[in-house]
Design an enzyme around this catalytic site. Structure first.
Site, PDB file in Angstrom:
ATOM      1  N   CYS A 320     -52.098  -2.542 -28.679  1.00  0.00           N
ATOM      2  CA  CYS A 320     -53.511  -2.885 -28.520  1.00  0.00           C
ATOM      3  C   CYS A 320     -54.253  -1.830 -27.699  1.00  0.00           C
ATOM      4  CB  CYS A 320     -53.595  -4.247 -27.827  1.00  0.00           C
ATOM      5  SG  CYS A 320     -55.267  -4.836 -27.704  1.00  0.00           S
ATOM      6  N   ARG A 419     -60.549 -10.523 -37.076  1.00  0.00           N
ATOM      7  CA  ARG A 419     -59.947 -10.954 -35.814  1.00  0.00           C
ATOM      8  C   ARG A 419     -60.720 -10.416 -34.613  1.00  0.00           C
ATOM      9  NH1 ARG A 419     -55.963  -9.439 -32.008  1.00  0.00           N
ATOM     10  NH2 ARG A 419     -54.633 -11.203 -31.499  1.00  0.00           N
TER      11      ARG A 419
HETATM   12  P1  RVP Z   1     -46.850  -7.373 -27.977  1.00  0.00           P
HETATM   13  O1  RVP Z   1     -45.859  -8.504 -27.949  1.00  0.00           O
HETATM   14  O2  RVP Z   1     -47.033  -6.718 -26.655  1.00  0.00           O
HETATM   15  O3  RVP Z   1     -46.545  -6.379 -29.061  1.00  0.00           O
HETATM   16  O4  RVP Z   1     -48.270  -8.025 -28.293  1.00  0.00           O
HETATM   17  C1  RVP Z   1     -48.531  -8.799 -29.418  1.00  0.00           C
HETATM   18  C2  RVP Z   1     -49.938  -9.337 -29.328  1.00  0.00           C
HETATM   19  O5  RVP Z   1     -50.886  -8.258 -29.371  1.00  0.00           O
HETATM   20  C3  RVP Z   1     -50.361 -10.222 -30.479  1.00  0.00           C
HETATM   21  O6  RVP Z   1     -49.885 -11.537 -30.396  1.00  0.00           O
HETATM   22  C4  RVP Z   1     -51.881 -10.146 -30.402  1.00  0.00           C
HETATM   23  O7  RVP Z   1     -52.416 -11.029 -29.441  1.00  0.00           O
HETATM   24  C5  RVP Z   1     -52.111  -8.734 -29.911  1.00  0.00           C
HETATM   25  N1  RVP Z   1     -52.527  -7.818 -30.980  1.00  0.00           N
HETATM   26  C6  RVP Z   1     -52.193  -7.826 -32.289  1.00  0.00           C
HETATM   27  N2  RVP Z   1     -52.803  -6.785 -32.877  1.00  0.00           N
HETATM   28  C7  RVP Z   1     -53.488  -6.170 -31.918  1.00  0.00           C
HETATM   29  C8  RVP Z   1     -54.346  -4.998 -32.067  1.00  0.00           C
HETATM   30  O8  RVP Z   1     -54.379  -4.350 -33.108  1.00  0.00           O
HETATM   31  N3  RVP Z   1     -55.079  -4.667 -31.026  1.00  0.00           N
HETATM   32  N4  RVP Z   1     -53.313  -6.794 -30.748  1.00  0.00           N
END
Ligand code: RVP
Length: 505
Positions: A320, A419
């Site tokens: 993210c 989203r």
């Molecule tokens: P991680 O477990 O740290 O990989 O995080 C997963 C979380 O990141 C997802 O459950 C969602 O809330 C968030 N996410 C998913 N896509 C993205 C993005 O493209 N920014 N963020």
């Protein structure tokens, strides 16, 4: 004037647990990780839907499909099937999970008679299954024509163009049983005839389920399986705040047990409207979580709107880049702690307990323990699950090492802009996620067993046998940056990072 928080916003890595007294009765095998998934009147009633382990898989195309859902439900957790696909495709995935009764398998590696040996090998590699039924149309419920196992082909003697119909074990040589056969009866037939699998067929000889010798054993090995009253796996599904009037009925029809509004920022009227629509059409029969929020106000807004659980976290996900692109977010630990307080305050006022889920930013297994100690009822993980065989993404070799692909829902690859926007018409967009590789880690079962053992051990170090007890007894301390260095291996040369070594006599 803008509001300033006095405290900096912190991540899990800035905390440790200080152990408490461990009574002799407190051992990892006795720890229960059961935790509520949806709102309930705590103290007055049982939670209508609980998880047996506090882990759910992220609503992401690189993480949660039907295969992941079955694997995780087998271990006691839950997947939310990703919503960034057509309503029909998502409902079909949910329905495939619900067709898996524990021990009864709807094969995801069904062959048609004109497929080639090459295609069989490809499917074996992709699904990990070596026993594949053959049906007239190649569909899991087609007319049964035969079965292919590794015993039916010899790679050294056969051409890769050989047709399935020419080397399968044909229907007339198979032992099959009627669709109504119980798992116990199926297992008896498997043992009596020394079989590895037993197809169950209906009156027209259409394949209904496959049963396997190993699955009967594994059923006994998985006491935490998440099953509904009909012994089907429990599954969740992501929805959005745009097409819910069409998507929700299709998912409910397909058998989804719980829904979750999937948005990077959930403190909005769009989420309230979505929950209200669900309540108006289904009352409390359809369970729906919402999020994500990072503070008390966000939690209260969604709890008052009727959310069954609330997800916490903005910008902490490994893929993210929301914090970089938009400057919004909050350290995952601080957000979890504040929202947990808000949940408890809401419970004191109303008697209603609304579980919270810390979502994103879990890097090490011990971060799960920290999130639970900080008050999270369960955690959502993307990167963690993306690394396993069961995730839908491709396994590739990068610089000689096996990796799995993992991309954010806000990346250009996912194009899941819904989203991230605020519900209006969108013409312009920008990325909030990246496309990446994560180290391949093998099977979900093996990895999750180690992760859960670590959590249980930590809980015992703090003298706790249940998650609520852990939360009550946990003592958390902020660590200085120097002590973070001390926490890892330090002042030694790691052997696996030291390739050139010569012996000295
Ligand atoms: P991680 O477990 O740290 O990989 O995080 C997963 C979380 O990141 C997802 O459950 C969602 O809330 C968030 N996410 C998913 N896509 C993205 C993005 O493209 N920014 N963020």
């Amino acid at each position: 004037m803008a509001f300033y928080y006095e405290e900096p916003s912190r991540t899990f890595n800035e905390y440790l647990l200080v152990p408490g007294h461990t009574p002799a009765s407190c051992i990892p095998t006795k720890v229960s990780l059961k935790t509520p998934l949806v709102r309930y009147r705590k103290g007055e009633e049982e939670c209508p839907l609980s998880l047996n382990i506090p882990m759910v898989s992220a609503i992401m195309a690189a993480v949660s499909d039907d295969r992941m859902a079955v694997a995780l439900a087998t271990e006691g957790g839950l997947s939310f099937i990703y919503g960034n696909q057509t309503i029909e495709d998502q409902a079909a995935m949910v329905s495939r999970v619900k067709q898996h009764k524990a021990g009864f398998v709807v094969s995801d590696a069904t062959l048609s008679p004109d497929m080639t040996l090459d295609q069989v090998l490809e499917l074996k590699e992709a699904t990990g299954h070596s026993t594949m039924p053959v049906t007239d149309d190649g569909e899991p419920h087609g007319k049964l024509l035969g079965v292919v196992t590794e015993r039916d082909y010899r790679l050294s003697r056969m051409s890769l163009d050989a047709k399935v119909v020419d080397f399968m074990t044909p229907r007339e040589k198979l032992i099959v049983a009627p669709a109504e056969t119980s798992l116990k009866e199926a297992n008896d037939i498997i043992w009596e005839h020394k079989l590895n699998s037993l197809p169950l067929v209906d009156a027209e000889d259409r394949l209904v389920y496959m049963t396997f010798r190993k699955d009967y054993d594994s059923h006994k090995d998985n006491p935490l399986e998440m099953l509904d009253a009909e012994k089907r796996y429990i599954v969740g599904a992501g929805i959005n705040s745009r097409d819910y009037a069409e998507r929700v009925p299709a998912l409910v029809e397909a058998g989804a047990d719980v829904l979750c509004i999937d948005s990077s920022e959930g403190f909005s009227d769009w989420q309230k409207m979505t929950i209200e629509w669900v309540r108006e059409h289904y009352g409390n029969d359809v369970k729906i979580g919402a999020g994500n929020v990072v503070d008390r106000e966000g939690f209260r807004f969604l709890a008052e709107a009727g959310a069954d659980f609330v997800k916490v976290g903005i910008g902490g996900g490994s893929i993210c880049i929301t914090r970089e692109t938009k400057g919004i977010g909050r350290g995952q630990a601080t957000a979890t702690i504040e929202v947990a307080k808000a949940r408890d305050e809401y419970f004191e006022e109303t008697g209603i307990y609304v579980p919270i889920c810390s979502d994103g930013g879990i890097v090490y297994d011990h971060h799960i323990s920290l999130a639970l100690a900080m008050g999270s009822d369960f955690v959502m993980l993307g990167r963690y699950f993306a690394r396993f065989d069961e995730s839908p993404s491709s396994k590739v070799v990068v610089n000689g090492t096996y990796m799995k692909e993992y991309w954010g829902e806000g990346s250009a690859r996912a194009r899941n802009w819904g989203r991230y926007d605020l519900g209006g018409k969108k013409s312009l967009s920008f990325e909030e996620g990246v496309d990446s590789y994560v180290p391949y880690a093998g099977s979900l079962k093996d990895n999750i067993a180690v992760t859960l053992l670590k959590i249980r051990s930590t809980m015992c170090n703090c003298g706790a046998l249940t998650i609520p007890e852990f939360r009550d007894k946990a003592k958390l301390t902020v660590v200085s940056s120097t002590s973070i260095v001390e926490g890892g291996a330090h002042d030694v040369l790691l052997k696996d990072k030291t390739p050139y070594v010569s012996k000295v006599r």
